[in-house]
Scaffold this motif. Sequence first.
Motif, PDB file in Angstrom:
ATOM      1  N   THR A   1      21.664  -3.972  -0.657  1.00 53.19           N
ATOM      2  CA  THR A   1      22.062  -5.080   0.201  1.00 53.19           C
ATOM      3  C   THR A   1      20.906  -5.404   1.138  1.00 53.19           C
ATOM      4  OG1 THR A   1      23.069  -3.619   1.840  1.00 53.19           O
ATOM      5  CG2 THR A   1      24.530  -4.522   0.134  1.00 53.19           C
ATOM      6  N   SER A   2      20.805  -6.674   1.506  1.00 57.87           N
ATOM      7  CA  SER A   2      19.788  -7.125   2.451  1.00 57.87           C
ATOM      8  C   SER A   2      20.165  -8.530   2.906  1.00 57.87           C
ATOM      9  CB  SER A   2      18.393  -7.123   1.823  1.00 57.87           C
ATOM     10  OG  SER A   2      18.310  -8.068   0.775  1.00 57.87           O
ATOM     11  N   ARG A   3      19.420  -9.034   3.858  1.00 53.19           N
ATOM     12  CA  ARG A   3      19.649 -10.422   4.269  1.00 53.19           C
ATOM     13  C   ARG A   3      18.928 -11.382   3.339  1.00 53.19           C
ATOM     14  NH1 ARG A   3      18.889  -9.023  10.418  1.00 53.19           N
ATOM     15  NH2 ARG A   3      16.785  -8.893   9.627  1.00 53.19           N
ATOM     16  N   GLN A   4      17.831 -10.895   2.685  1.00 57.39           N
ATOM     17  CA  GLN A   4      17.064 -11.760   1.795  1.00 57.39           C
ATOM     18  C   GLN A   4      16.403 -10.939   0.691  1.00 57.39           C
ATOM     19  OE1 GLN A   4      14.633 -15.219   3.186  1.00 57.39           O
ATOM     20  NE2 GLN A   4      12.927 -13.880   2.654  1.00 57.39           N
ATOM     21  N   ALA A   5      16.316 -11.509  -0.499  1.00 56.23           N
ATOM     22  CA  ALA A   5      15.570 -10.922  -1.613  1.00 56.23           C
ATOM     23  C   ALA A   5      14.689 -12.016  -2.186  1.00 56.23           C
ATOM     24  CB  ALA A   5      16.513 -10.386  -2.680  1.00 56.23           C
ATOM     25  N   GLN A   6      13.405 -11.689  -2.396  1.00 55.23           N
ATOM     26  CA  GLN A   6      12.483 -12.664  -2.963  1.00 55.23           C
ATOM     27  C   GLN A   6      11.676 -12.048  -4.096  1.00 55.23           C
ATOM     28  OE1 GLN A   6      10.459 -13.939   0.780  1.00 55.23           O
ATOM     29  NE2 GLN A   6      10.923 -15.979  -0.032  1.00 55.23           N
ATOM     30  N   TYR A   7      11.426 -12.874  -5.111  1.00 52.41           N
ATOM     31  CA  TYR A   7      10.539 -12.489  -6.205  1.00 52.41           C
ATOM     32  C   TYR A   7       9.367 -13.460  -6.208  1.00 52.41           C
ATOM     33  CZ  TYR A   7       8.698 -11.902 -10.915  1.00 52.41           C
ATOM     34  OH  TYR A   7       7.866 -11.694 -11.992  1.00 52.41           O
ATOM     35  N   PHE A   8       8.162 -12.920  -6.031  1.00 54.95           N
ATOM     36  CA  PHE A   8       6.939 -13.703  -6.049  1.00 54.95           C
ATOM     37  C   PHE A   8       6.320 -13.511  -7.435  1.00 54.95           C
ATOM     38  CE2 PHE A   8       7.942 -12.642  -1.753  1.00 54.95           C
ATOM     39  CZ  PHE A   8       7.578 -13.751  -0.994  1.00 54.95           C
ATOM     40  N   SER A   9       6.605 -14.424  -8.341  1.00 49.64           N
ATOM     41  CA  SER A   9       6.229 -14.248  -9.743  1.00 49.64           C
ATOM     42  C   SER A   9       4.722 -14.202  -9.948  1.00 49.64           C
ATOM     43  CB  SER A   9       6.845 -15.348 -10.598  1.00 49.64           C
ATOM     44  OG  SER A   9       6.371 -16.624 -10.194  1.00 49.64           O
ATOM     45  N   ARG A  10       3.963 -14.965  -9.188  1.00 50.54           N
ATOM     46  CA  ARG A  10       2.500 -14.999  -9.368  1.00 50.54           C
ATOM     47  C   ARG A  10       1.829 -13.713  -8.899  1.00 50.54           C
ATOM     48  NH1 ARG A  10       2.250 -21.174  -7.372  1.00 50.54           N
ATOM     49  NH2 ARG A  10       3.132 -22.044  -9.283  1.00 50.54           N
ATOM     50  N   GLU A  11       2.439 -13.032  -7.943  1.00 46.11           N
ATOM     51  CA  GLU A  11       1.886 -11.776  -7.434  1.00 46.11           C
ATOM     52  C   GLU A  11       2.592 -10.556  -8.012  1.00 46.11           C
ATOM     53  OE1 GLU A  11       3.237 -14.034  -5.076  1.00 46.11           O
ATOM     54  OE2 GLU A  11       1.368 -15.082  -4.667  1.00 46.11           O
ATOM     55  N   ALA A  12       3.599 -10.773  -8.848  1.00 42.75           N
ATOM     56  CA  ALA A  12       4.395  -9.674  -9.416  1.00 42.75           C
ATOM     57  C   ALA A  12       4.910  -8.760  -8.303  1.00 42.75           C
ATOM     58  CB  ALA A  12       3.596  -8.885 -10.442  1.00 42.75           C
ATOM     59  N   ARG A  13       5.548  -9.401  -7.302  1.00 41.17           N
ATOM     60  CA  ARG A  13       5.994  -8.663  -6.113  1.00 41.17           C
ATOM     61  C   ARG A  13       7.440  -9.023  -5.796  1.00 41.17           C
ATOM     62  NH1 ARG A  13       4.694 -10.580  -0.565  1.00 41.17           N
ATOM     63  NH2 ARG A  13       3.466 -12.095  -1.712  1.00 41.17           N
ATOM     64  N   VAL A  14       8.225  -8.004  -5.426  1.00 41.28           N
ATOM     65  CA  VAL A  14       9.610  -8.185  -5.002  1.00 41.28           C
ATOM     66  C   VAL A  14       9.712  -7.709  -3.562  1.00 41.28           C
ATOM     67  CG1 VAL A  14      12.005  -7.482  -5.373  1.00 41.28           C
ATOM     68  CG2 VAL A  14      10.496  -7.820  -7.328  1.00 41.28           C
ATOM     69  N   VAL A  15      10.381  -8.499  -2.715  1.00 37.91           N
ATOM     70  CA  VAL A  15      10.543  -8.137  -1.313  1.00 37.91           C
ATOM     71  C   VAL A  15      12.011  -8.262  -0.926  1.00 37.91           C
ATOM     72  CG1 VAL A  15       9.917  -8.673   1.077  1.00 37.91           C
ATOM     73  CG2 VAL A  15       8.220  -8.969  -0.747  1.00 37.91           C
ATOM     74  N   LEU A  16      12.581  -7.157  -0.427  1.00 37.67           N
ATOM     75  CA  LEU A  16      13.908  -7.170   0.179  1.00 37.67           C
ATOM     76  C   LEU A  16      13.680  -7.089   1.678  1.00 37.67           C
ATOM     77  CD1 LEU A  16      15.805  -4.568  -2.045  1.00 37.67           C
ATOM     78  CD2 LEU A  16      15.894  -7.046  -2.219  1.00 37.67           C
ATOM     79  N   SER A  17      14.343  -7.946   2.453  1.00 32.01           N
ATOM     80  CA  SER A  17      14.110  -7.912   3.890  1.00 32.01           C
ATOM     81  C   SER A  17      15.397  -8.118   4.671  1.00 32.01           C
ATOM     82  CB  SER A  17      13.072  -8.967   4.290  1.00 32.01           C
ATOM     83  OG  SER A  17      13.491 -10.245   3.897  1.00 32.01           O
ATOM     84  N   GLY A  18      15.420  -7.506   5.859  1.00 35.27           N
ATOM     85  CA  GLY A  18      16.563  -7.629   6.750  1.00 35.27           C
ATOM     86  C   GLY A  18      17.654  -6.636   6.437  1.00 35.27           C
ATOM     87  N   ASP A  19      17.699  -5.546   7.187  1.00 38.09           N
ATOM     88  CA  ASP A  19      18.753  -4.531   7.021  1.00 38.09           C
ATOM     89  C   ASP A  19      18.917  -4.099   5.573  1.00 38.09           C
ATOM     90  OD1 ASP A  19      19.424  -4.565   9.785  1.00 38.09           O
ATOM     91  OD2 ASP A  19      20.568  -6.410   9.462  1.00 38.09           O
ATOM     92  N   VAL A  20      17.854  -3.650   4.971  1.00 38.03           N
ATOM     93  CA  VAL A  20      17.858  -3.258   3.555  1.00 38.03           C
ATOM     94  C   VAL A  20      18.511  -1.893   3.389  1.00 38.03           C
ATOM     95  CG1 VAL A  20      16.429  -2.759   1.530  1.00 38.03           C
ATOM     96  CG2 VAL A  20      15.740  -4.569   3.141  1.00 38.03           C
ATOM     97  N   ASP A  21      19.480  -1.810   2.505  1.00 40.60           N
ATOM     98  CA  ASP A  21      20.106  -0.554   2.086  1.00 40.60           C
ATOM     99  C   ASP A  21      20.051  -0.504   0.568  1.00 40.60           C
ATOM    100  OD1 ASP A  21      20.837   0.291   4.629  1.00 40.60           O
ATOM    101  OD2 ASP A  21      22.886  -0.463   4.466  1.00 40.60           O
ATOM    102  N   VAL A  22      19.543   0.592   0.024  1.00 41.93           N
ATOM    103  CA  VAL A  22      19.538   0.815  -1.421  1.00 41.93           C
ATOM    104  C   VAL A  22      20.284   2.122  -1.640  1.00 41.93           C
ATOM    105  CG1 VAL A  22      18.149   1.127  -3.496  1.00 41.93           C
ATOM    106  CG2 VAL A  22      17.300  -0.344  -1.639  1.00 41.93           C
ATOM    107  N   LEU A  23      21.387   2.051  -2.370  1.00 39.70           N
ATOM    108  CA  LEU A  23      22.239   3.220  -2.595  1.00 39.70           C
ATOM    109  C   LEU A  23      22.331   3.496  -4.085  1.00 39.70           C
ATOM    110  CD1 LEU A  23      24.252   5.357  -1.525  1.00 39.70           C
ATOM    111  CD2 LEU A  23      26.031   3.622  -1.743  1.00 39.70           C
ATOM    112  N   GLU A  24      22.094   4.753  -4.448  1.00 40.89           N
ATOM    113  CA  GLU A  24      22.196   5.177  -5.834  1.00 40.89           C
ATOM    114  C   GLU A  24      23.457   6.013  -6.000  1.00 40.89           C
ATOM    115  OE1 GLU A  24      18.977   6.682  -9.063  1.00 40.89           O
ATOM    116  OE2 GLU A  24      19.176   7.895  -7.266  1.00 40.89           O
ATOM    117  N   LYS A  25      24.074   5.925  -7.154  1.00 42.22           N
ATOM    118  CA  LYS A  25      25.334   6.613  -7.444  1.00 42.22           C
ATOM    119  C   LYS A  25      25.323   8.089  -7.061  1.00 42.22           C
ATOM    120  CE  LYS A  25      28.142   7.748 -11.459  1.00 42.22           C
ATOM    121  NZ  LYS A  25      28.265   7.525 -12.897  1.00 42.22           N
ATOM    122  N   GLY A  26      24.236   8.793  -7.264  1.00 42.27           N
ATOM    123  CA  GLY A  26      24.160  10.211  -6.951  1.00 42.27           C
ATOM    124  C   GLY A  26      24.095  10.520  -5.464  1.00 42.27           C
ATOM    125  N   GLY A  27      24.082   9.494  -4.624  1.00 36.02           N
ATOM    126  CA  GLY A  27      24.064   9.707  -3.187  1.00 36.02           C
ATOM    127  C   GLY A  27      22.729   9.424  -2.531  1.00 36.02           C
TER     128      GLY A  27
END
Length: 137
Positions: A66-92
């Motif tokens: 979850t985040s406030r924003q997700a962007q994919y910059f195709s020319r730079e091959a870059r992904v940016v998640l910004s604003g209160d980013v939480d990444v949760l995996e099933k294993g905890g």
Amino acid sequence: MQMAFRLFLSLATVLAMPLTSWAQIQDDHNIITIESDMQTADDSTGIITATGNVRISYPAHGVVATSRQAQYFSREARVVLSGDVDVLEKGGNLLRAERVTYQLDKEQAVAEPAEGQQVFSQLTIRSKVPILMPLIP
């Protein structure tokens, strides 16, 4: 960070798709769902953006971000998640940051905190060898 790598690779695949395919992408093994208040694609800049209450679910890998924003910059091959980013995996496993940037070509992630804060990671360590506790008389 392995969960972040899997998420970002998955996210980059999703974000590289045409905007009409964004809401729900299904192949032989996976469904990735991106929900947000708004989703846009700009062909002139090569940037695809999801904004407002972004929630990315990738059940096949047990990852939700979850985040406030997700962007994919195709020319730079870059992904940016910004604003209160939480990444949760099933294993905890959990990653919390203000901004997470993933360079696809380098397979490198950088998590940045909000000003005056720290990045938080919680990892579940699994060992193939049982951990033996010493006997205390």
